[in-house]
Scaffold this motif. Structure first.
Motif, PDB file in Angstrom:
ATOM      1  N   ARG A   1       6.981  15.342   3.185  1.00 20.86           N
ATOM      2  CA  ARG A   1       7.339  15.139   1.785  1.00 20.86           C
ATOM      3  C   ARG A   1       7.620  13.673   1.483  1.00 20.86           C
ATOM      4  O   ARG A   1       7.332  13.192   0.389  1.00 20.86           O
ATOM      5  N   GLY A   2       8.186  12.965   2.452  1.00 20.67           N
ATOM      6  CA  GLY A   2       8.387  11.536   2.255  1.00 20.67           C
ATOM      7  C   GLY A   2       7.073  10.792   2.123  1.00 20.67           C
ATOM      8  O   GLY A   2       6.909   9.927   1.268  1.00 20.67           O
ATOM      9  N   ALA A   3       6.100  11.158   2.980  1.00 20.53           N
ATOM     10  CA  ALA A   3       4.782  10.525   2.921  1.00 20.53           C
ATOM     11  C   ALA A   3       4.066  10.876   1.614  1.00 20.53           C
ATOM     12  O   ALA A   3       3.432  10.027   0.981  1.00 20.53           O
ATOM     13  N   GLY A   4       4.166  12.134   1.204  1.00 22.39           N
ATOM     14  CA  GLY A   4       3.536  12.549  -0.042  1.00 22.39           C
ATOM     15  C   GLY A   4       4.140  11.871  -1.255  1.00 22.39           C
ATOM     16  O   GLY A   4       3.428  11.482  -2.190  1.00 22.39           O
ATOM     17  N   ASP A   5       5.451  11.706  -1.232  1.00 19.72           N
ATOM     18  CA  ASP A   5       6.139  11.041  -2.340  1.00 19.72           C
ATOM     19  C   ASP A   5       5.681   9.593  -2.480  1.00 19.72           C
ATOM     20  O   ASP A   5       5.525   9.092  -3.602  1.00 19.72           O
ATOM     21  N   LEU A   6       5.452   8.920  -1.361  1.00 21.13           N
ATOM     22  CA  LEU A   6       4.976   7.537  -1.418  1.00 21.13           C
ATOM     23  C   LEU A   6       3.654   7.443  -2.160  1.00 21.13           C
ATOM     24  O   LEU A   6       3.498   6.635  -3.082  1.00 21.13           O
TER      25      LEU A   6
END
Length: 207
Positions: A126-131
């Motif tokens: 989710r952190g990678a997707g948010d970026l």
């Protein structure tokens, strides 16, 4: 506008915990965790370009322009990370994009994780997707799109990723192949999905 972020100290602790605990997952290592983030970024980027083309009917030049802008935003973020550190760079990105987002971007999940390593993996994804989503928001904002159009595009990205997860039930290769097909049909440009030699499947079983 999205929900407020936890304090910097809390986010730092969460990140450190994610790094420290990730080694318990099926032989998972720091390398595999980085591969997990990279794979998510790649898939979400394709989901974003497909969403943009479907909603705004981009021609080939338009697609290439969006791709170039997403890469440029990623490079700016990497530079800020090197100069200010990851937490500050992330906070700066959030401040730039939050006013243009009706709510935070949350990557869909097939099923809620029960084990600790699964929760760590979801946190990383989710952190990678948010970026990628926030890079996408920056591009849309610069191109003059409205907050409503941005919200619609983010929903479209989530839907595309949800479809990718559904495909992955039949195998990771199947999901990548179908994603590449959708990308090529939407843009007219051949998709190249990078694969790390010897890497374990990330989104689903291999067949």
């Amino acid at each position: 506008m999205g929900k407020s972020m936890p304090p910097v100290e809390v986010r730092k602790m969460m990140y450190e915990k994610a790094v420290n605990r990730c080694v318990v997952a099926k032989g998972d290592t720091m390398k595999n965790m980085k591969l997990n983030r990279a794979a998510v970024r790649q898939v979400v980027t394709y989901c974003a370009i497909i969403a943009a083309q479907n909603l705004f009917d981009l021609d080939r030049d338009g697609v290439e322009r969006w791709k170039a802008e997403l890469i440029r935003r990623s490079e700016v973020y990497t530079l800020e990370t090197n100069v200010y550190g990851a937490l500050k760079a992330r906070e700066n990105l959030r401040k730039r994009t939050a006013p243009k987002m009706k709510e935070d971007f949350t990557l869909p999940v097939e099923k809620w994780p029960r084990k600790e390593w699964e929760r760590v993996q979801l946190y990383e994804r989710r952190g990678a997707g948010d970026l990628v989503a926030r890079f996408f928001v920056e591009v849309m904002d610069d191109l003059g799109y409205t907050t409503e159009e941005i919200a619609a595009a983010l929903k479209e990205i989530q839907g595309n990723f949800r479809q990718f997860l559904e495909w992955s039930k039949d195998g990771e290769y199947v999901a990548y192949y179908k994603m590449a097909q959708c990308y090529e049909q939407a843009t007219g440009i051949e998709a190249a999905i990078d694969e790390e030699p010897g890497a374990k499947p990330i989104f689903g079983k291999e067949i």
